[in-house]
Structures are given as C-alpha cells and as structure tokens.
Design an enzyme around this catalytic site. Structure first.
Site, PDB file in Angstrom:
ATOM      1  N   GLU A 132      -6.090  43.859  23.061  1.00  0.00           N
ATOM      2  CA  GLU A 132      -7.520  43.898  22.823  1.00  0.00           C
ATOM      3  C   GLU A 132      -7.863  42.267  22.375  1.00  0.00           C
ATOM      4  O   GLU A 132      -8.744  41.889  22.638  1.00  0.00           O
ATOM      5  CB  GLU A 132      -7.871  45.046  21.732  1.00  0.00           C
ATOM      6  CG  GLU A 132      -7.921  46.112  22.337  1.00  0.00           C
ATOM      7  CD  GLU A 132      -8.108  47.361  21.019  1.00  0.00           C
ATOM      8  OE1 GLU A 132      -8.542  48.258  21.086  1.00  0.00           O
ATOM      9  OE2 GLU A 132      -7.384  46.970  19.736  1.00  0.00           O
ATOM     10  N   ALA A 135      -8.911  33.923  17.361  1.00  0.00           N
ATOM     11  CA  ALA A 135      -7.576  33.723  17.152  1.00  0.00           C
ATOM     12  C   ALA A 135      -6.561  34.029  18.395  1.00  0.00           C
ATOM     13  O   ALA A 135      -7.200  34.852  19.247  1.00  0.00           O
ATOM     14  CB  ALA A 135      -6.755  34.367  15.989  1.00  0.00           C
ATOM     15  N   SER A 146      -3.263  36.594  15.134  1.00  0.00           N
ATOM     16  CA  SER A 146      -4.490  37.325  14.639  1.00  0.00           C
ATOM     17  C   SER A 146      -4.431  38.457  13.653  1.00  0.00           C
ATOM     18  O   SER A 146      -3.489  39.165  13.896  1.00  0.00           O
ATOM     19  CB  SER A 146      -5.491  38.135  15.723  1.00  0.00           C
ATOM     20  OG  SER A 146      -6.607  38.668  15.249  1.00  0.00           O
ATOM     21  N   HIS A 178      -6.019  40.592  12.727  1.00  0.00           N
ATOM     22  CA  HIS A 178      -6.463  41.871  13.115  1.00  0.00           C
ATOM     23  C   HIS A 178      -5.616  42.652  13.667  1.00  0.00           C
ATOM     24  O   HIS A 178      -5.295  43.928  13.658  1.00  0.00           O
ATOM     25  CB  HIS A 178      -7.768  41.740  14.108  1.00  0.00           C
ATOM     26  CG  HIS A 178      -9.093  41.278  13.551  1.00  0.00           C
ATOM     27  ND1 HIS A 178      -9.672  42.132  12.593  1.00  0.00           N
ATOM     28  CD2 HIS A 178      -9.664  40.054  13.612  1.00  0.00           C
ATOM     29  CE1 HIS A 178     -10.842  41.473  12.290  1.00  0.00           C
ATOM     30  NE2 HIS A 178     -10.875  40.356  13.029  1.00  0.00           N
ATOM     31  N   ASP A 181     -14.000  42.632   9.851  1.00  0.00           N
ATOM     32  CA  ASP A 181     -15.144  42.038  10.024  1.00  0.00           C
ATOM     33  C   ASP A 181     -16.336  42.816   9.510  1.00  0.00           C
ATOM     34  O   ASP A 181     -16.515  43.952  10.038  1.00  0.00           O
ATOM     35  CB  ASP A 181     -15.522  41.534  11.446  1.00  0.00           C
ATOM     36  CG  ASP A 181     -14.389  40.462  12.166  1.00  0.00           C
ATOM     37  OD1 ASP A 181     -13.546  39.935  11.122  1.00  0.00           O
ATOM     38  OD2 ASP A 181     -14.183  40.544  13.253  1.00  0.00           O
ATOM     39  N   GLU A 235     -16.065  31.377   8.786  1.00  0.00           N
ATOM     40  CA  GLU A 235     -16.576  32.801   9.099  1.00  0.00           C
ATOM     41  C   GLU A 235     -17.001  33.625   8.112  1.00  0.00           C
ATOM     42  O   GLU A 235     -15.925  34.416   7.328  1.00  0.00           O
ATOM     43  CB  GLU A 235     -15.335  33.478   9.991  1.00  0.00           C
ATOM     44  CG  GLU A 235     -14.983  32.960  11.334  1.00  0.00           C
ATOM     45  CD  GLU A 235     -14.122  33.719  12.070  1.00  0.00           C
ATOM     46  OE1 GLU A 235     -13.419  34.784  11.761  1.00  0.00           O
ATOM     47  OE2 GLU A 235     -13.627  33.028  13.009  1.00  0.00           O
ATOM     48  N   TRP A 278     -18.161  36.475   7.784  1.00  0.00           N
ATOM     49  CA  TRP A 278     -18.134  37.929   8.124  1.00  0.00           C
ATOM     50  C   TRP A 278     -16.391  38.362   8.045  1.00  0.00           C
ATOM     51  O   TRP A 278     -16.289  39.533   7.965  1.00  0.00           O
ATOM     52  CB  TRP A 278     -18.641  38.168   9.378  1.00  0.00           C
ATOM     53  CG  TRP A 278     -17.845  37.405  10.499  1.00  0.00           C
ATOM     54  CD1 TRP A 278     -16.691  37.938  11.047  1.00  0.00           C
ATOM     55  CD2 TRP A 278     -18.171  36.121  11.157  1.00  0.00           C
ATOM     56  NE1 TRP A 278     -16.357  37.110  12.119  1.00  0.00           N
ATOM     57  CE2 TRP A 278     -17.290  35.950  12.059  1.00  0.00           C
ATOM     58  CE3 TRP A 278     -19.109  35.423  10.682  1.00  0.00           C
ATOM     59  CZ2 TRP A 278     -17.323  34.802  12.838  1.00  0.00           C
ATOM     60  CZ3 TRP A 278     -19.345  34.291  11.639  1.00  0.00           C
ATOM     61  CH2 TRP A 278     -18.272  33.823  12.642  1.00  0.00           C
ATOM     62  N   HIS A 279     -15.598  37.513   7.812  1.00  0.00           N
ATOM     63  CA  HIS A 279     -14.106  38.040   8.260  1.00  0.00           C
ATOM     64  C   HIS A 279     -13.589  37.911   6.744  1.00  0.00           C
ATOM     65  O   HIS A 279     -13.236  36.806   6.234  1.00  0.00           O
ATOM     66  CB  HIS A 279     -13.593  36.841   9.265  1.00  0.00           C
ATOM     67  CG  HIS A 279     -12.010  37.175   9.678  1.00  0.00           C
ATOM     68  ND1 HIS A 279     -11.749  37.891  10.526  1.00  0.00           N
ATOM     69  CD2 HIS A 279     -10.996  36.664   8.705  1.00  0.00           C
ATOM     70  CE1 HIS A 279     -10.364  37.898  10.450  1.00  0.00           C
ATOM     71  NE2 HIS A 279     -10.096  37.455   9.708  1.00  0.00           N
TER      72      HIS A 279
END
EC number: 3.4.13.22
Length: 190
Positions: free
Chosen positions: A66, A88, A93, A95, A102, A153, A155-156
């Site tokens: 993803e 990233a 990443s 994530h 996020d 960022e 939101w992160h």
C-alpha cells in the site's frame, strides 16, 4: 512493541517487519487498523477532548504494498519533489508498523489521503494541546524538515508512549532529536 523505533530513509524497517497484532480503530469513516495500545490511546484522547464529532482517523497501518502504491500514485500525480516532501519511501514509513496516524477534520470529507486538512480549527488546536498526554507527538513539525526529511505535516502523529511524548513535545524535539538525546545520555553514563 518498540514505540521509540526510528523509521525514516536512514533507518528503514527490517525486511518483512510487520506489527505483531492490529485492531480496528474507532472514529474513522472506513477500516483503519492500529496496534492495540495505539488504538486504545487514540480512543481515550478523542473521548477525553470531546472531539468525537469533529475529527476522524484518516489513515493508520499500511502494508509495504500500500505504501508503494501511494508513493507511485503521488509520483504520477504530483511529481518527484512533492512526493519526496510528503510521502515516505516504501519500507521507510511509520505507517507500516501501526504506530502512525493521520487525522483529519470531519467537515473535510473530500480530504486528500496524502495531505488531509488538520489545522486552523479549534478541534485541531485542542487535539494538539492534549495529544502528548496520551502518548502522541506531532511527527513532522514545522521548520524541522532538515532533521526529519519530511515537510511539515500537521495531520501526522506518531505514538511513542508516555513519558516520551511529553518530553519530546515540551522540548519541541523531533523523534530524531530525541534519539540523539537518549544516545548522548547513554554515552555520558557509560
């Protein structure tokens, strides 16, 4: 769960490194998975601030596949310079380990997955004032791109746990700077 693991282009994930267990996280418009403690603290934070109707979880855990798809999509749509600023590399990443979230505003339903809107609002301000008390930090602060390698960022957020989140936020450090501080402290006492 190593909540302080540094993941970036200089510290990529180990081959086939994946989170041991993931759970469905609340306050999202779609299925978003996180490590259990991260989901628990996210829920506690949202409920404690009363932001259930104002904010939503836009993204959490992503597989390497993803992340690669997101990188390639952004590259095609936005070009290399933009993609390097906000996405990233696959394997680099946070994530991919289920510790990053996020966050977006609920009123922004047409949010961009790469850069969701999460600032200039009372809800975002309240979240920012309380996040560190639940183990979260703003991962990519303003004016720290040279250190993190990623643009600002708002939101992160990254789950690092207590008391680390409170120290990092109080000192206005990045996770990279906190790692440097810890390494220096260990060297002093070695």
């Amino acid at each position: 769960m190593n909540t302080l693991q540094l993941i970036n282009k200089n510290h990529p994930l180990k081959k086939n490194q994946e989170p041991p267990h993931l759970v469905l996280a609340p306050f999202s418009d779609h299925d978003v998975y996180l490590q259990p403690e991260v989901a628990k603290q996210w829920e506690r934070l949202v409920r404690a601030t009363g932001l259930e109707k104002d904010i939503r979880l836009v993204d959490g855990y992503r597989t390497e596949k993803e992340q690669r798809r997101l990188w390639e999509y952004s590259l095609k749509e936005n070009g290399l310079a933009y993609t390097k600023q906000f996405v990233a590399l696959p394997g680099c990443s946070e994530h991919q380990i289920g510790l990053a979230i996020d966050v977006g505003l609920k009123k922004q339903e047409d949010d961009d997955l790469i850069c969701p809107h999460f600032r200039d609002s009372a809800a975002a301000d309240l979240f920012m004032q309380q996040m560190m008390n639940y183990g979260f930090i703003l991962r990519y602060p303003e004016d720290k791109q040279e250190i993190t390698g990623i643009s600002y960022e708002p939101w992160h957020f990254r789950y690092v746990g207590l008391p680390h989140s409170q120290v990092i936020t109080a000192q206005k450090w990045t996770l990279e700077e906190y790692h440097d501080y810890l390494a220096q402290t260990v060297r002093q006492f070695a």
